[in-house]
Design a protein around this motif. Structure first.
Motif, PDB file in Angstrom:
ATOM      1  N   VAL A   1      19.333  29.192  44.132  1.00  0.00           N
ATOM      2  CA  VAL A   1      19.189  28.760  42.798  1.00  0.00           C
ATOM      3  C   VAL A   1      20.300  29.393  42.052  1.00  0.00           C
ATOM      4  N   SER A   2      21.177  30.190  42.550  1.00  0.00           N
ATOM      5  CA  SER A   2      22.466  30.735  41.816  1.00  0.00           C
ATOM      6  C   SER A   2      23.436  29.804  41.591  1.00  0.00           C
ATOM      7  N   ASN A   3      23.372  28.415  42.266  1.00  0.00           N
ATOM      8  CA  ASN A   3      24.068  27.283  42.169  1.00  0.00           C
ATOM      9  C   ASN A   3      23.842  26.977  40.412  1.00  0.00           C
ATOM     10  N   ASP A   4      22.497  26.901  40.004  1.00  0.00           N
ATOM     11  CA  ASP A   4      22.264  26.512  38.637  1.00  0.00           C
ATOM     12  C   ASP A   4      22.688  27.793  37.593  1.00  0.00           C
ATOM     13  N   SER A   5      23.269  27.182  36.399  1.00  0.00           N
ATOM     14  CA  SER A   5      23.250  27.972  35.291  1.00  0.00           C
ATOM     15  C   SER A   5      21.929  28.921  34.773  1.00  0.00           C
ATOM     16  N   ARG A   6      22.221  30.174  34.161  1.00  0.00           N
ATOM     17  CA  ARG A   6      21.450  30.663  33.808  1.00  0.00           C
ATOM     18  C   ARG A   6      20.418  30.078  32.878  1.00  0.00           C
ATOM     19  N   VAL A   7      20.936  29.383  32.019  1.00  0.00           N
ATOM     20  CA  VAL A   7      20.345  28.510  30.882  1.00  0.00           C
ATOM     21  C   VAL A   7      19.412  27.629  31.687  1.00  0.00           C
ATOM     22  N   ALA A   8      19.839  26.770  32.550  1.00  0.00           N
ATOM     23  CA  ALA A   8      18.978  25.749  33.275  1.00  0.00           C
ATOM     24  C   ALA A   8      17.818  26.556  34.113  1.00  0.00           C
ATOM     25  N   ARG A   9      18.098  27.674  34.674  1.00  0.00           N
ATOM     26  CA  ARG A   9      16.879  28.492  35.295  1.00  0.00           C
ATOM     27  C   ARG A   9      15.887  28.968  34.232  1.00  0.00           C
ATOM     28  N   LEU A  10      16.333  29.429  33.173  1.00  0.00           N
ATOM     29  CA  LEU A  10      15.251  29.602  32.094  1.00  0.00           C
ATOM     30  C   LEU A  10      14.675  28.546  31.636  1.00  0.00           C
ATOM     31  N   GLN A  11      15.025  27.527  31.331  1.00  0.00           N
ATOM     32  CA  GLN A  11      14.583  26.365  31.067  1.00  0.00           C
ATOM     33  C   GLN A  11      13.321  25.785  32.306  1.00  0.00           C
ATOM     34  N   ASP A  12      13.652  25.973  33.248  1.00  0.00           N
ATOM     35  CA  ASP A  12      12.877  25.903  34.624  1.00  0.00           C
ATOM     36  C   ASP A  12      11.818  26.756  34.336  1.00  0.00           C
ATOM     37  N   ALA A  13      12.011  28.218  33.990  1.00  0.00           N
ATOM     38  CA  ALA A  13      10.797  29.152  34.038  1.00  0.00           C
ATOM     39  C   ALA A  13       9.903  28.649  32.688  1.00  0.00           C
ATOM     40  N   LEU A  14      10.439  28.515  31.603  1.00  0.00           N
ATOM     41  CA  LEU A  14       9.694  28.020  30.524  1.00  0.00           C
ATOM     42  C   LEU A  14       8.769  26.719  31.008  1.00  0.00           C
ATOM     43  N   GLY A  15       9.453  25.869  31.560  1.00  0.00           N
ATOM     44  CA  GLY A  15       8.727  24.568  31.848  1.00  0.00           C
ATOM     45  C   GLY A  15       7.610  25.020  32.942  1.00  0.00           C
ATOM     46  N   ALA A  16       7.821  25.882  33.674  1.00  0.00           N
ATOM     47  CA  ALA A  16       6.833  26.149  34.915  1.00  0.00           C
ATOM     48  C   ALA A  16       5.652  27.188  34.327  1.00  0.00           C
ATOM     49  N   VAL A  17       6.190  27.809  33.092  1.00  0.00           N
ATOM     50  CA  VAL A  17       4.906  28.572  32.510  1.00  0.00           C
ATOM     51  C   VAL A  17       4.274  27.624  31.559  1.00  0.00           C
ATOM     52  N   SER A  18       4.666  26.692  31.052  1.00  0.00           N
ATOM     53  CA  SER A  18       3.930  25.915  30.268  1.00  0.00           C
ATOM     54  C   SER A  18       3.072  24.743  30.733  1.00  0.00           C
ATOM     55  N   TRP A  19       3.343  24.426  32.097  1.00  0.00           N
ATOM     56  CA  TRP A  19       2.806  23.135  32.877  1.00  0.00           C
ATOM     57  C   TRP A  19       1.167  23.423  32.995  1.00  0.00           C
ATOM     58  N   ALA A  20       0.898  24.555  33.126  1.00  0.00           N
ATOM     59  CA  ALA A  20      -1.014  24.642  33.356  1.00  0.00           C
ATOM     60  C   ALA A  20      -1.535  24.406  32.137  1.00  0.00           C
ATOM     61  N   ALA A  21      -0.692  24.703  31.084  1.00  0.00           N
ATOM     62  CA  ALA A  21      -1.334  24.644  29.603  1.00  0.00           C
ATOM     63  C   ALA A  21      -1.504  23.455  29.234  1.00  0.00           C
ATOM     64  N   LEU A  22      -0.407  22.331  29.747  1.00  0.00           N
ATOM     65  CA  LEU A  22      -0.325  20.864  29.452  1.00  0.00           C
ATOM     66  C   LEU A  22      -1.027  20.042  30.126  1.00  0.00           C
ATOM     67  N   ASN A  23      -1.456  20.613  31.147  1.00  0.00           N
ATOM     68  CA  ASN A  23      -1.925  19.649  32.417  1.00  0.00           C
ATOM     69  C   ASN A  23      -3.398  20.152  32.868  1.00  0.00           C
ATOM     70  N   PRO A  24      -4.522  19.896  32.393  1.00  0.00           N
ATOM     71  CA  PRO A  24      -5.692  20.297  32.617  1.00  0.00           C
ATOM     72  C   PRO A  24      -5.920  19.756  33.893  1.00  0.00           C
ATOM     73  N   GLN A  25      -6.472  20.379  35.016  1.00  0.00           N
ATOM     74  CA  GLN A  25      -6.892  19.818  36.508  1.00  0.00           C
ATOM     75  C   GLN A  25      -8.372  19.808  36.581  1.00  0.00           C
ATOM     76  N   PRO A  26      -8.753  18.512  37.125  1.00  0.00           N
ATOM     77  CA  PRO A  26     -10.464  18.815  37.385  1.00  0.00           C
ATOM     78  C   PRO A  26     -10.706  19.826  38.485  1.00  0.00           C
ATOM     79  N   ASN A  27     -11.858  20.379  38.087  1.00  0.00           N
ATOM     80  CA  ASN A  27     -12.513  21.179  39.090  1.00  0.00           C
ATOM     81  C   ASN A  27     -11.624  22.283  39.502  1.00  0.00           C
ATOM     82  N   GLN A  28     -10.753  22.800  38.603  1.00  0.00           N
ATOM     83  CA  GLN A  28      -9.759  23.756  38.811  1.00  0.00           C
ATOM     84  C   GLN A  28      -9.752  24.809  37.575  1.00  0.00           C
ATOM     85  N   PRO A  29      -9.877  26.081  37.978  1.00  0.00           N
ATOM     86  CA  PRO A  29      -9.644  27.116  36.712  1.00  0.00           C
ATOM     87  C   PRO A  29      -8.805  26.913  35.763  1.00  0.00           C
TER      88      PRO A  29
END
Length: 866
Positions: free
Chosen positions: A527-555
């Motif tokens: 992952v160090s091939n990516d810039s720190r800004v790109a890695r931050l965006q990836d983290a923000l996206g990963a943190v937000s995904w569950a809130a934006l995508n309710p899954q059936p039969n999952q907590p």
């Protein structure tokens, strides 16, 4: 047509094709590296011409109130061996992330999978070798607004993968894609397009559904690589030595640990009107070894001049003031928010279980909570363990449960429903610790990656004790038999699972990003091939995904767990906290305290551990298990012999606990996920060696002093005088081990005590029946019989005649008895004794008068003296 004619015709056709395609095909054949590889692939390090880096993404997360355009800034550097002309960039978008796995896998896809394209924008006409240039790309989020410019065409909330593509024309080549950068863009709501004169009625904003907010908990780790020099026992002075002074820089302004605290302080400021919902969802996870080291630094410390020479020169440390400031700031934060102790020094719990030393395990597992509470003046969450690897084997699970831990925090891929693990899997060859360490199959990993486990699950096979018996007439105290009785504690270990995809993205933040052991093999890349800004965006996206995508039969639940030795900066940490706060303000997430998470009832389905193969590969090697066990046993043996003296420092525990800590640090997982564990192995071996030498010196520090020369007894029953010395700063109980020869009888003194840093003389009752020189071996042991110090020997000689004297005395006594009997017998018969012949009566009378006169003189002198 002849064969020659056919060949000539084919040759002419081939040459014509080369003329037509030569301007395009030939340069690409000559310079294949001009095609940029997807970020993170194995060939990404083969770039020859341009290097693209992101500097900023604005906004980092899209909301309904955001600007309707996305602005991306970055830099391009010519890293090749020739100039590049006509440098252009454009933004591209892929489909919204549909599964958690795609949060990572999408970033490995080639640019053809990013099918929504923006316009190419000119950056610079020519970029010479080694030259760098800045650029900014602005692109509308959605169509509308009266512009004919290409847009990202984002019309629904979600997490979208974006790619920034840089094209250029190297010398001797044609226009080609020379590099790219990928990142995730969380879209919490789609803003309306900009209103213009041509389009006064813009489309309405699009919001995400808020009817099922995700319960969110965030752990905030504070840990560091072990720094204390090994083999140094505790002392009353409290001075310590560190291997280096890097921790001082980390605690100082701008350092890693300073920035992690600074992010919390920035977001959780003392503003009375600030919403405290976010603070309730964050829990500090603190390594007690870090606290011990920082607290010791506040009292002054020294640093090795050469970290590779632990016995070499030292210099004064420079971080005492920084350590005190940082510790005070941490105490202030810990007093206002949840705190939990990490395992001591990020110890490998599987290796600790393999060592199987009760005292060492108690120090590593039960002491951390007490240390955190005492140093930070707080009350931490108890009964919860957070293994650094996120995956444990059965031995570690039994160890946790046996030491009173009710819950472990593990990756959701490290557990599986009972009966679904592959029974054919055997112990990994790299462990050999006696446990069956399951190696999950690719199918199992893929299944666990796509389906989230419940928040808390139960492991029936990992128990501390048999369950309580049912209530009967003979057992009225059972819970069901007595309504007032305390309910029985569940003997099974429970597991709070965390999402591996968000954890992998969080681990990529910072200057030294590791790839966690629980990250699946197919999506592991540098992952160090990516810039720190790109890695931050990836983290923000990963943190937000569950809130934006309710899954059936999952907590609707999310536990965010960064790596324990996290290197996120203050800005990155602040951005992450702001993102979680943004989700909560938008009703996409709700705060859930860590205490509430671990206290909730487990899922009714039984689960079992699924020890990950990469965790086994990253584990502490087996060669450190036996030495840690041996030295831990020696520490425990010595501890049983030491004596605690009231109001005396150090106590036996204070004296020996630092050496136990050294063994735990040798089993640390720190720096073992960098791809090369050579440095970690070197540190571990050095700690084991230093601890072994320290224990050897301690056992030699209690000894009996050799008397020197020949020890002469005044009589055959004179005591033997010995002197024992204790160079340890604590008192110790000893026993003498004396191998007496047959000619000597030496009384056992039983258990004795030596003072700290002192000597003591002992008189040992001794009976010698021989006048010859006798060599008596003497040594000291602990009350348990463990040898102490160096054995010595005493040469003993007695002034008594021994057996000959006894015979002569006996013969003289017999002769005296016979002569006295003979005289009495003759006197009884009235016969004169021949021995009296020649002694006439007149002489006898004069002698008797003399004796009577002498007696009277003596009596008179005695009376005058009174």
């Amino acid at each position: 047509m002849s064969t020659q004619g056919t060949d000539a015709a084919l040759l002419r056709i081939f040459l014509a094709a080369l003329v037509i395609l030569g301007s395009t095909t030939l340069p690409m054949l000559v310079t294949p590296s001009a095609q940029a590889q997807p970020t993170g692939t194995a060939t990404s390090t083969e770039r020859k011409f341009l290097k693209l880096s992101l500097d900023s993404v604005t906004p980092t997360a899209i909301t309904t109130t955001s600007d309707p355009t996305l602005t991306i800034s970055g830099s391009i550097m010519n890293i090749g061996d020739r100039e590049v002309k006509d440098v252009t960039v454009r933004a591209q978008r892929g489909a919204a992330i549909a599964t958690p796995r795609d949060l990572r896998a999408t970033l490995q896809l080639d640019q053809v999978n990013y099918d929504v394209n923006g316009d190419f924008e000119d950056v610079v006409p020519q970029l010479d070798k080694g030259e760098r240039t800045k650029f900014t790309v602005t692109i509308p989020l959605r169509p509308g607004g009266g512009t004919d410019k290409q847009t990202l065409n984002i019309t629904e909330p979600g997490v979208y993968p974006l790619l920034l593509n840089v094209n250029g024309k190297p010398d001797y080549g044609n226009q080609a894609r020379l590099d790219d950068a990928r990142f995730l863009l969380p879209v919490l709501g789609v803003p309306p397009p900009a209103k213009t004169l041509d389009a006064p009625e813009a489309n309405q904003a699009v919001t995400a559904p808020t009817d099922a907010p995700v319960a969110t908990t965030l752990l905030w780790p504070l840990a560091d690589r072990p720094r204390l020099v090994a083999g140094v026992p505790g002392s009353a002075e409290g001075k310590v030595e560190l291997t280096d002074d890097e921790l001082a820089a980390s605690l100082a302004k701008g350092g890693r640990l300073d920035q992690l605290l600074g992010a919390l302080e920035t977001v959780f400021d003392a503003t009375p009107t600030r919403d405290r919902a976010l603070a309730s969802s964050v829990c500090l996870a603190v390594d007690p070894d870090l606290l011990i080291t920082v607290q010791a630094m506040t009292r002054g410390y020294r640093v090795l001049a050469s970290p590779s020479d632990p016995d070499g020169a030292t210099r004064p440390g420079t971080g005492a003031a920084q350590a005190q400031t940082w510790l005070d700031r941490l105490r202030a934060l810990a007093g206002t928010m949840c705190t939990v102790a990490l395992p001591f020094a990020q110890v490998d719990l599987d290796a600790l279980a393999a060592v199987n030393d009760p005292d060492l395990s108690a120090r590593a597992m039960n002491a951390p909570a007490e240390l955190v509470d005492s140093i930070l003046a707080t009350k931490s969450v108890r009964g919860v363990s957070l293994p650094d690897s996120g995956s444990i084997d059965k031995g570690a699970g039994m160890l946790l449960r046996g030491h009173g831990f009710t819950t472990a925090v593990l990756a959701d891929s490290a557990v599986t429903p009972e009966g679904t693990a592959d029974p054919s899997d055997t112990a990994t060859p790299t462990t050999g610790r006696g446990d069956s360490k399951q190696q999950p199959t690719a199918t199992q990993h893929a299944a666990s990656a796509e389906s989230a486990d419940p928040d808390v699950i139960r492991l029936p096979a990992i128990t501390a004790a048999p369950p309580s018996p049912p209530a009967t007439a003979a057992n009225p105290a059972a819970p069901n038999g007595n309504p007032t009785a305390t309910p029985a504690v569940d003997p099974a270990l429970r597991v709070a699972t965390f999402d591996i995809w968000s954890a992998t993205a969080l681990a990529a933040l910072g200057s030294n990003p590791p790839t966690p052991s629980f990250t699946p093999a197919k999506v592991r890349y540098e992952v160090s091939n990516d810039s720190r800004v790109a890695r931050l965006q990836d983290a923000l996206g990963a943190v937000s995904w569950a809130a934006l995508n309710p899954q059936p039969n999952q907590p609707r639940s999310l536990l965010l767990v960064p790596p324990q030795q996290w290197s996120a900066s203050k800005d990155e940490g602040t951005a992450l906290l702001r993102q979680v706060e943004l989700l909560m303000r938008g009703n996409l997430a709700t705060p859930r305290p860590f205490q509430d998470l671990v206290a909730q009832p487990p899922d009714p389905r039984p689960y079992e551990l699924d020890y990950l193969s990469q965790a086994a590969a990253d584990a502490v090697p087996d060669r450190f298990i036996a030495p840690a066990r041996d030295q831990g046993h020696r520490i425990s043996e010595l501890m049983r012999a030491l004596v605690e003296v009231p109001e005396a420092d150090p106590t036996p525990r204070q004296f020996l606990d630092p050496l136990r800590d050294d063994l735990i640090r040798a089993l640390s997982l720190s720096d073992r996920r960098t791809g090369d564990a050579t440095q970690a192995d070197t540190f571990a071996q050095r700690r084991v060696d230093q601890t072994t030498r320290a224990m050897d010196n301690m056992y030699r520090s209690v000894t009996v002093l050799p008397p020197g020369g020949v020890y002469t007894l005044a009589s055959e029953q004179s005591p033997l005088l010995l002197v024992a010395r204790n160079d340890l700063p604590v008192s110790i109980r000893i026993k003498f081990r004396i191998q007496a020869p047959h000619e000597a009888k030496i009384t056992d003194l039983q258990e004795q005590q030596l003072p700290a840093k002192g000597t003591r003389s002992f008189q040992i009752p001794t009976e010698v029946s021989d006048s010859r020189n006798l060599v008596i071996p003497i040594s000291l042991t602990t009350p348990d019989g463990i040898p102490l110090g160096n054995a010595t020997s005493v040469s003993v000689r007695s002034n008594a005649y021994g057996q000959a004297l006894a015979i002569i005395t006996a013969c003289a006594g017999v002769l005296l008895f016979l002569l006295a009997g003979r005289r009495l017998w003759r006197r009884f018969r009235g016969q004169p004794d021949p021995a009296d012949e020649g002694f006439d009566p007149g002489t006898r009378r004069r002698v008797n008068r003399y004796l009577r006169a002498k007696k009277r003189v003596i009596q008179q002198e005695h009376q005058e003296a009174q």
